[in-house]
Design an enzyme around this catalytic site. Structure first.
Site, PDB file in Angstrom:
ATOM      1  N   MET A 187       0.843  -1.191  -0.155  1.00  0.00           N
ATOM      2  CA  MET A 187      -0.021  -0.148   0.101  1.00  0.00           C
ATOM      3  C   MET A 187       0.943   1.189   0.034  1.00  0.00           C
ATOM      4  O   MET A 187       0.365   2.357   0.431  1.00  0.00           O
ATOM      5  CB  MET A 187      -0.806  -0.124   1.201  1.00  0.00           C
ATOM      6  CG  MET A 187      -1.825  -1.089   1.062  1.00  0.00           C
ATOM      7  SD  MET A 187      -3.457  -0.724   2.177  1.00  0.00           S
ATOM      8  CE  MET A 187      -2.847  -0.566   3.672  1.00  0.00           C
ATOM      9  N   ALA A 234       4.034   3.847   1.006  1.00  0.00           N
ATOM     10  CA  ALA A 234       4.688   4.385   2.039  1.00  0.00           C
ATOM     11  C   ALA A 234       5.785   3.202   2.594  1.00  0.00           C
ATOM     12  O   ALA A 234       5.995   2.756   3.822  1.00  0.00           O
ATOM     13  CB  ALA A 234       3.863   4.290   3.325  1.00  0.00           C
ATOM     14  N   HIS A 290       9.034   0.940   3.414  1.00  0.00           N
ATOM     15  CA  HIS A 290      10.208   1.010   4.365  1.00  0.00           C
ATOM     16  C   HIS A 290      10.959  -0.123   3.915  1.00  0.00           C
ATOM     17  O   HIS A 290      10.712  -0.964   2.949  1.00  0.00           O
ATOM     18  CB  HIS A 290       9.834   1.111   5.734  1.00  0.00           C
ATOM     19  CG  HIS A 290       8.765   0.000   5.909  1.00  0.00           C
ATOM     20  ND1 HIS A 290       8.985  -1.408   6.153  1.00  0.00           N
ATOM     21  CD2 HIS A 290       7.338  -0.073   6.152  1.00  0.00           C
ATOM     22  CE1 HIS A 290       7.882  -2.119   6.439  1.00  0.00           C
ATOM     23  NE2 HIS A 290       6.909  -1.318   6.425  1.00  0.00           N
ATOM     24  N   HIS A 312       9.533  -3.580   3.224  1.00  0.00           N
ATOM     25  CA  HIS A 312       8.978  -3.960   1.794  1.00  0.00           C
ATOM     26  C   HIS A 312      10.144  -4.008   1.010  1.00  0.00           C
ATOM     27  O   HIS A 312      10.113  -4.971   0.025  1.00  0.00           O
ATOM     28  CB  HIS A 312       8.304  -2.650   1.256  1.00  0.00           C
ATOM     29  CG  HIS A 312       7.080  -2.171   2.035  1.00  0.00           C
ATOM     30  ND1 HIS A 312       6.963  -1.091   2.825  1.00  0.00           N
ATOM     31  CD2 HIS A 312       5.799  -2.993   2.223  1.00  0.00           C
ATOM     32  CE1 HIS A 312       5.637  -0.977   3.499  1.00  0.00           C
ATOM     33  NE2 HIS A 312       4.928  -1.859   3.033  1.00  0.00           N
ATOM     34  N   GLN A 340     -10.120  -2.176   2.770  1.00  0.00           N
ATOM     35  CA  GLN A 340      -9.623  -2.862   4.122  1.00  0.00           C
ATOM     36  C   GLN A 340      -9.496  -1.901   5.124  1.00  0.00           C
ATOM     37  O   GLN A 340      -8.778  -2.236   6.202  1.00  0.00           O
ATOM     38  CB  GLN A 340      -8.411  -3.427   3.779  1.00  0.00           C
ATOM     39  CG  GLN A 340      -6.979  -2.795   3.291  1.00  0.00           C
ATOM     40  CD  GLN A 340      -6.059  -3.693   3.015  1.00  0.00           C
ATOM     41  OE1 GLN A 340      -6.010  -4.047   1.979  1.00  0.00           O
ATOM     42  NE2 GLN A 340      -5.001  -3.833   3.692  1.00  0.00           N
ATOM     43  N   GLY A 378       5.091 -10.123   3.894  1.00  0.00           N
ATOM     44  CA  GLY A 378       5.745 -10.081   5.051  1.00  0.00           C
ATOM     45  C   GLY A 378       5.104 -10.879   6.277  1.00  0.00           C
ATOM     46  O   GLY A 378       4.024 -11.038   6.095  1.00  0.00           O
ATOM     47  N   GLU A 379       5.939 -11.604   7.078  1.00  0.00           N
ATOM     48  CA  GLU A 379       5.327 -12.168   8.138  1.00  0.00           C
ATOM     49  C   GLU A 379       4.871 -11.272   9.209  1.00  0.00           C
ATOM     50  O   GLU A 379       4.163 -11.733  10.247  1.00  0.00           O
ATOM     51  CB  GLU A 379       6.227 -13.228   8.826  1.00  0.00           C
ATOM     52  CG  GLU A 379       6.715 -14.626   7.805  1.00  0.00           C
ATOM     53  CD  GLU A 379       7.589 -15.442   8.371  1.00  0.00           C
ATOM     54  OE1 GLU A 379       8.197 -15.151   9.482  1.00  0.00           O
ATOM     55  OE2 GLU A 379       7.853 -16.505   7.858  1.00  0.00           O
ATOM     56  N   LYS A 380       5.066 -10.058   9.360  1.00  0.00           N
ATOM     57  CA  LYS A 380       4.822  -9.184  10.078  1.00  0.00           C
ATOM     58  C   LYS A 380       3.084  -9.275  10.178  1.00  0.00           C
ATOM     59  O   LYS A 380       2.794  -9.230  11.418  1.00  0.00           O
ATOM     60  CB  LYS A 380       5.328  -7.838   9.741  1.00  0.00           C
ATOM     61  CG  LYS A 380       4.351  -6.820  10.334  1.00  0.00           C
ATOM     62  CD  LYS A 380       4.931  -5.691  11.245  1.00  0.00           C
ATOM     63  CE  LYS A 380       4.108  -4.950  11.862  1.00  0.00           C
ATOM     64  NZ  LYS A 380       3.306  -4.035  11.132  1.00  0.00           N
ATOM     65  N   GLN A 392      -2.837 -12.074   8.042  1.00  0.00           N
ATOM     66  CA  GLN A 392      -2.942 -12.005   6.715  1.00  0.00           C
ATOM     67  C   GLN A 392      -2.471 -12.973   5.819  1.00  0.00           C
ATOM     68  O   GLN A 392      -2.986 -13.441   4.945  1.00  0.00           O
ATOM     69  CB  GLN A 392      -2.353 -10.705   6.346  1.00  0.00           C
ATOM     70  CG  GLN A 392      -2.244 -10.175   4.776  1.00  0.00           C
ATOM     71  CD  GLN A 392      -1.722  -8.788   4.553  1.00  0.00           C
ATOM     72  OE1 GLN A 392      -2.742  -7.854   4.650  1.00  0.00           O
ATOM     73  NE2 GLN A 392      -0.645  -8.479   4.158  1.00  0.00           N
TER      74      GLN A 392
HETATM   75  O1  PAF Z   1      -0.179  -5.828   3.614  1.00  0.00           O
HETATM   76  C1  PAF Z   1      -0.474  -4.669   3.047  1.00  0.00           C
HETATM   77  O2  PAF Z   1       0.047  -3.898   2.603  1.00  0.00           O
HETATM   78  C2  PAF Z   1      -1.833  -4.970   2.556  1.00  0.00           C
HETATM   79  O3  PAF Z   1      -2.825  -5.709   3.238  1.00  0.00           O
HETATM   80  C3  PAF Z   1      -1.968  -5.666   0.945  1.00  0.00           C
HETATM   81  C4  PAF Z   1      -1.415  -7.164   1.188  1.00  0.00           C
HETATM   82  C5  PAF Z   1      -0.845  -4.791  -0.118  1.00  0.00           C
HETATM   83  C6  PAF Z   1      -3.371  -5.680   0.473  1.00  0.00           C
HETATM   84  O4  PAF Z   1      -3.852  -4.268   0.309  1.00  0.00           O
END
Ligand code: PAF
Length: 275
Positions: free
Chosen positions: A29, A31, A33, A36, A60, A144-146, A150
């Site tokens: 999404m 931003a 860091h 990512h 979301q 990410g596992e963070k 999810q």
């Molecule tokens: O983890 C995120 O940044 C979001 O949930 C994702 C997987 C990009 C879906 O919008």
């Protein structure tokens, strides 16, 4: 290359696949860091072509204020992604055209923990990630596992819906003091930022206690107390769960995960570790 439409993305991926390339996707999404960027590095190491998507997904966010405050800096993100084969930047209208009416809902796994505290969050996430998979037709996607819950939800619906994509989970990147990297950290004031390390400390303390064979209930109560003392105003949960189903567990018989969500300085943070 910047791609803003599904048609352009599909044409590009078809050309790459015709050349035999394995295509990797890193959904974000923005931003961005170092957390990512570690996913991007992993994707580049494993795939011939890499797409990074940047889309602040309104579906979301259960809280409109949180959506409005979500940090956005397209120019900075694009500079950080130099060298990536394609950055997919769809508009809200491209992602959700007029008349859009479908939702991906994952039962049980999606109804606990974050699902309880952020109603609708996982439906929005699962819906957009399904769309990103079918739009990009990527072979592998990196998460990410963070965001442990999810990651488990994505694995679940990929299996349930027979989506032809492999999911790779990547370790959480942490600041020097242990705080998990997150786009939300930049909203913390200096004092709260210093105190926020208590979240990682609480997870580690509880994990040590559980491993020593102390009752999970007591270990979790001590962890919650430590978070309050450090300045976390609310602790949504600190739970010991089965690592895959996320059902609560009291003892260690299978791989387990400690997961936490708490707010400090008006910023809600989450983290988790393996036990
Ligand atoms: O983890 C995120 O940044 C979001 O949930 C994702 C997987 C990009 C879906 O919008």
């Amino acid at each position: 290359m910047i791609v803003r439409t599904v048609a352009e993305l599909r044409a590009q991926v078809a050309a790459w696949k015709a050349d035999g390339a394995v295509v990797g996707l890193v959904p974000t999404m923005g931003a961005l860091h170092d957390g990512h960027l570690s996913l991007v590095e992993r994707a580049r190491a494993e795939c011939g072509r890499v797409i990074v998507s940047i889309f602040v997904n309104p579906k979301q966010f259960n809280n409109p204020e949180d959506l409005a405050k979500y940090p956005r800096d397209e120019a900075r993100d694009l500079a950080l992604l130099e060298g990536v084969d394609a950055v997919f930047l769809p508009s809200v209208e491209e992602m959700y055209p007029a008349g859009f009416a479908s939702t991906v809902h994952v039962e049980r796994l999606g109804d606990r923990l974050e699902g309880t505290h952020r109603p609708g969050h996982f439906d929005g996430m699962a819906t957009v990630v399904t769309k990103l998979f079918t739009m990009s037709q990527a072979d592998v996607a990196f998460f990410g596992e963070k965001d442990w819950q999810q990651l488990q939800i994505v694995r679940r619906f990929v299996t349930d819906l027979n989506l032809p994509i492999r999911i790779e989970g990547c370790p959480t990147l942490r600041e020097a003091d242990g705080l998990a990297m997150s786009s939300r950290n930049r909203r913390l004031g200096a004092q709260a930022r210093a105190a926020a390390v208590a979240m990682h400390d609480a997870l580690q303390g509880a994990a040590r206690a559980v491993r020593r064979g102390e009752g999970a209930d007591m270990a979790l109560r001590v962890g919650v107390e430590a978070l309050h003392v450090a300045g976390f105003a609310t602790v949504d949960y600190l739970e010991l769960c089965d690592a895959e189903t996320l059902e609560p567990v009291g003892t260690l018989s299978r791989p387990a995960r400690l997961l936490v969500a708490a707010s400090i300085d008006g910023v809600r943070l989450i983290d988790n570790i393996a036990v």
